[in-house]
Design an enzyme around this catalytic site. Structure first.
Site, PDB file in Angstrom:
ATOM      1  CG  ASP A 336      11.271  18.493  -0.632  1.00 36.48           C
ATOM      2  OD1 ASP A 336      12.062  18.335   0.304  1.00 36.48           O
ATOM      3  OD2 ASP A 336      10.041  18.311  -0.538  1.00 36.48           O
ATOM      4  CG  ASP A 637       6.062  18.736  -1.548  1.00 36.45           C
ATOM      5  OD1 ASP A 637       6.937  19.211  -0.805  1.00 36.45           O
ATOM      6  OD2 ASP A 637       5.667  17.556  -1.454  1.00 36.45           O
ATOM      7  CG  ASP A 641      10.189  22.963  -0.513  1.00 36.09           C
ATOM      8  OD1 ASP A 641      11.265  22.834   0.079  1.00 36.09           O
ATOM      9  OD2 ASP A 641       9.364  22.037  -0.647  1.00 36.09           O
TER      10      ASP A 641
END
Length: 898
Positions: A336, A637, A641
């Site tokens: 990410d 986070d 996700d």
């Protein structure tokens, strides 16, 4: 009613319809539902909460740790001991299996806990319009069709289609990955809009950061966006790590080998030597006990547990033992962007005025840094153009930064925080200024303004906002010689240039305040003076840039998967070193939506940037990479996700800024939210795998030599040189001493210069297998030779067997030094240093062997006997021969097989 609402939701998309159409589809109105309507719907659709995650009973989870072929062999050895009537030995072997299961049960985190943790994100109460009156109710009682209102600081209680919005901004990073709060409005968007682009929707669990809004509930409970993510996490197939698969394969091979050799021994013993059936059964049981590597599961578990402790010291907290090794075999990291590769702290990087382009150093919300022109500080008393812009940056924002411990935190909007910090770095600020009025930011206008009275009595209107909106209201621009006609084309080009670099651009402007403007200040006017623009970015973590370079050198690919826009993602990817400076192909969520899984599979290896992605997209990307044999680590986070973290071979969550759902779904949690920690953890994972391989290569010849001694004795018609209980002794003392020493081996210097091992590579390579066979034959021959020599010299069975056991133990000690360097020669002074555990284990083995040889109670338990210096000399000479011969075998096998 339920079916009506569900069908309406499938045929209409609330974000793509106007508010009246949504209200009609939900059979509601702007006045909300009556108490009777809401009660009837609640009975049909159920409460607004996520279904509890199904959890297996603790007993079944504990028993699952016995579901392994190697453990089956271990339990079979215990049963054989029970059949022999050796209940002490039976208890010891069974204890090894139970301890192995307990360690795994305690250490492993369960991804199903991620499902229950999602419920903590839901709002506890809601402000709802019922029967024409506003009321505060438990959010679990919300139903589709309810009209609710939210304001700054509220947690959105359900998925809501906006009916009214005033300066409404919502923090959606946990769902979308966006680094700044999303501005909301009532206007419908396109049917293909992703979650991050649905500006007229509010989603359950997100936080209102500014403004207020009124909307109609469209979905509750499991049908919300968070509920959909929960179902994705629950439906993810959890994969075995490469080590788990390899050890299972090794266990099956060993089990077939043991059965085959035992059958061969029974046939030959019966047909050739005419042994009695009870003698043959006893010998076969002794052979099985010798051949079963009962210490291997415990050895692997302990090595992994030691690795967990070492990784924790390096800020990587492991929730699942096998993920330690799995991280070491990673070939691709899908990361990410926001908060993982970047700091999630908006930072002003570039200031452009008519007179110059200034660089801003320092990152994050720390006010440490300078504004530079041509690499030198730019004082405000010399650069009036910069002073005018900094004045706006200091006066308009309502945000401020505070030092909490050693970390600067923001109170307010991220972009405003970036401007405040810019003003502090430039040394600007007007402590004597007084705010006389303000126009708050609105999504319709995209600017905010203040009317300020400066210390010298001057009154000005200062404006900050979107460049296009401010340029539309400006007629002049500030230059070094004063006001000049606005050069709109030049500023449009500057904005496009900064945007192409992935920067978020804010413009600044001002005008003198009219004498009659005061507390009733509501309009900024259209005669503004344009001061310049500021390029803002969520800055990359400097250590992450180096870590990505290290990953590339180690043969590990890095791919960015983000909810941000493609242009921003590509710019950050270039700056991070994920992609080069040439043309970069990026796939967006819309493009992914139009692709089949096979089409994605064909392109996924050639694309390093994925933008505007949803949770489903991230899972599809991970699956596509895995279909090519990639071992995938996924970092993140946000709640969005969690499903991909569960699907990946190794899920890695951020410990500081990560949500609880993400941490629970992950295998590893980074305590410092530092991407560089991943690179260090991969190095640690490779070291651990190397040490497991060394331990396996060391341990198997113990069993190989023992079983070979018994097999040869039976085939030759000799008395058994070792009894089953003596075999168990050697297995136990080597497992708790010498075997564990290799767990402390340091990483080899070239460990991060070699490519990742192939996912299908066996834990025992061809050269390692050759070494195991050579060591088994060498140690077995030395043991058998020692026994026969002692008998020839007139020793009784007790003394001869004790010397044989000592030879077997010392032979393993000599072989231990061979296993320290599997890829190079151990005949080097380096073999004596670097791992103090080697000498601790060697000393412990010698002490235990002295107890075995001379303690009277050991003579009773293990049928041992005292031996003299001659016997020790024979055993020590045999151990030296084992070291030399196994080193020779290692050298030859490496040259032939590698």
């Amino acid at each position: 009613m339920t079916s009506t609402l569900v069908e309406a939701d499938r045929t209409t998309r609330p974000y793509a319809e106007d508010p009246d159409a949504v209200l009609r589809a939900l059979r509601s109105s702007a006045d909300g539902l009556t108490d009777e309507q809401s009660a009837a719907r609640l009975a049909q659709v159920g409460p607004n909460r996520l279904p509890e995650a199904p959890r297996r009973p603790a007993l079944l989870r504990f028993l699952s740790h016995f579901d392994d072929v190697l453990v089956y062999i271990l339990l079979a050895a215990a049963v054989l001991k029970a059949l022999l009537g050796d209940w002490v030995d039976f208890a010891v072997i069974l204890a090894v299996a139970v301890i192995n299961a307990l360690v795994g049960f305690i250490q492993e985190g369960r991804a199903d806990a991620a499902l229950s943790s999602l419920s903590t994100m839901l709002s506890l109460d809601a402000n709802v319009l019922r029967g024409g009156r506003w009321a505060e109710i438990d959010s679990q009682h919300l139903v589709p069709g309810d009209v609710v209102r939210v304001r700054s600081g509220d947690k959105v209680p359900a998925d809501v289609r906006l009916l009214e919005a005033t300066n409404l901004q919502v923090e959606e990073a946990a769902l979308t990955g966006e680094s700044v709060a999303a501005s909301k409005s009532v206007d419908a968007v396109g049917t293909d809009a992703g979650v991050g682009d649905r500006s007229c929707m509010l989603y359950s669990g997100t936080i209102v950061t500014a403004g207020r809004g009124l909307g109609v509930v469209t979905d509750t409970g499991a049908r919300t966006e968070i509920g959909r993510i929960q179902s994705l996490v629950a439906g993810v197939e959890h994969l075995q790590t490469p080590l788990t698969r390899q050890l299972a394969r090794l266990g099956k091979q060993l089990s077939w080998l043991i059965l085959g050799m035992a059958a061969l021994m029974l046939v030959i013993g019966r047909l050739i030597h005419d042994f009695a059936l009870d003698e043959l059964i006893s010998a076969a049981i002794g052979f099985a006990v010798a051949a079963v590597p009962e210490g291997l599961p415990a050895l692997v578990t302990i090595t992994l547990a030691l690795g967990v402790q070492q990784m924790a010291r390096r800020n990587a907290i492991t929730r699942k033992l096998t993920s330690v090794e799995g991280l070491g075999s990673v070939t691709t990291i899908c990361s990410d962007k926001t908060g993982t590769l970047t700091r999630n702290e908006m930072t002003a990087r570039t200031v452009v005025t008519h007179d110059g382009r200034y660089d801003v150093d320092g990152i994050g919300y720390s006010p440490e840094g300078h504004v530079l022109l041509d690499g030198r500080p730019a004082p405000l008393d010399v650069h009036g153009d910069l002073r005018a812009l900094v004045e706006v940056a200091a006066l308009v924002p309502d945000a401020h930064v505070d030092l909490q411990g050693d970390h600067w935190t923001l109170v307010g909007q991220p972009t405003e925080g970036a401007m405040v910090v810019l003003a502090q770095k430039a040394g600007g600020g007007t402590p004597g200024a007084t705010r006389r009025g303000a126009v708050p930011f609105e999504s319709a206008t995209k600017y905010s303004a203040t009317l300020d009275e400066l210390p010298d009595g001057t009154r000005r209107v200062h404006v900050m906002g979107a460049p296009d909106r401010l340029l539309d209201r400006c007629t002049t621009q500030r230059t070094s010689t004063g006001a000049a006609a606005l050069d709109r084309a030049r500023w449009d080009a500057v904005v496009d240039e900064l945007g192409g670099q992935g920067l978020r651009v804010l413009a600044t402007a001002r005008r003198p305040a009219a004498p009659d403007e005061g507390d009733a200040f509501t309009e900024v006017g259209h005669e503004l003076e344009f001061l310049g623009v500021v390029g803002i970015v969520d800055p990359p973590r400097p250590e992450a840039v180096q870590a990505i370079a290290d990953c590339h050198r180690a043969g590990i690919g890095v791919k960015m998967i983000t909810g941000d826009h493609a242009g921003t993602a590509i710019a950050i990817a270039r700056e991070m070193g994920i992609v080069g400076e040439g043309h970069v192909e990026a796939l967006t969520g819309t493009e992914l939506e139009a692709m089949s899984q096979e089409e994605l599979r064909q392109r996924v290896e050639h694309v390093d940037v994925f933008a505007r992605t949803s949770p489903e997209h991230k899972i599809r990307i991970v699956r596509a990479l895995q279909s090519h044999g990639e071992v995938v680590a996924m970092t993140g986070d946000g709640v969005n996700d969690a499903p991909a973290l569960s699907r990946a071979d190794v899920g890695i969550a951020m410990g500081i800024k990560g949500t609880e759902a993400t941490k629970e779904a992950a295998d590893i949690v980074l305590a410092d939210d530092n991407f560089a920690t991943i690179e260090r953890a991969i190095e640690e994972g490779r070291r651990i795998y190397d040490n497991i391989r060394k331990s396996v290569v060391f341990l198997l010849p113990t069993n190989g030599a023992q079983s070979l001694v018994i097999l040869v004795a039976v085939l030759a018609g000799l008395a058994l040189p070792l009894t089953p209980v003596q075999i168990l002794w050697v297995n136990l003392v080597t497992a708790v001493t010498l075997s564990l020493a290799l767990a402390g081996e340091p990483a080899e210097p070239t460990i991060m210069a070699r490519p990742p091992r192939a996912a299908g590579e066996h834990v025992v390579s061809r050269s390692a297998l050759a070494l195991i066979l050579v060591a088994s034959a060498t140690i077995g021959a030395a043991t058998l030779f020692t026994f026969l020599l002692e008998k020839d010299l007139g020793a009784d069975d007790g003394r001869a067997q004790t010397t044989a056991v000592t030879t077997l133990a010392l032979g393993q000690m000599g072989y231990l030094f061979t296993c320290r360097f599997l890829g190079s020669s151990s005949i080097t002074p380096r073999v004596l240093v670097g791992n103090p555990l080697i000498w601790v284990a060697t000393g412990a083995l010698l002490v235990l062997q002295l107890v075995f040889t001379y303690a009277p109670f050991m003579h009773d338990w293990f049928e041992s006997a005292p031996i003299g210096l001659r016997d020790w000399g024979i055993a020590l000479a045999a151990a030296v021969c084992v070291f030399v011969l196994t080193e020779l075998g290692k050298s030859v096998s490496r040259r032939i097989l590698e």
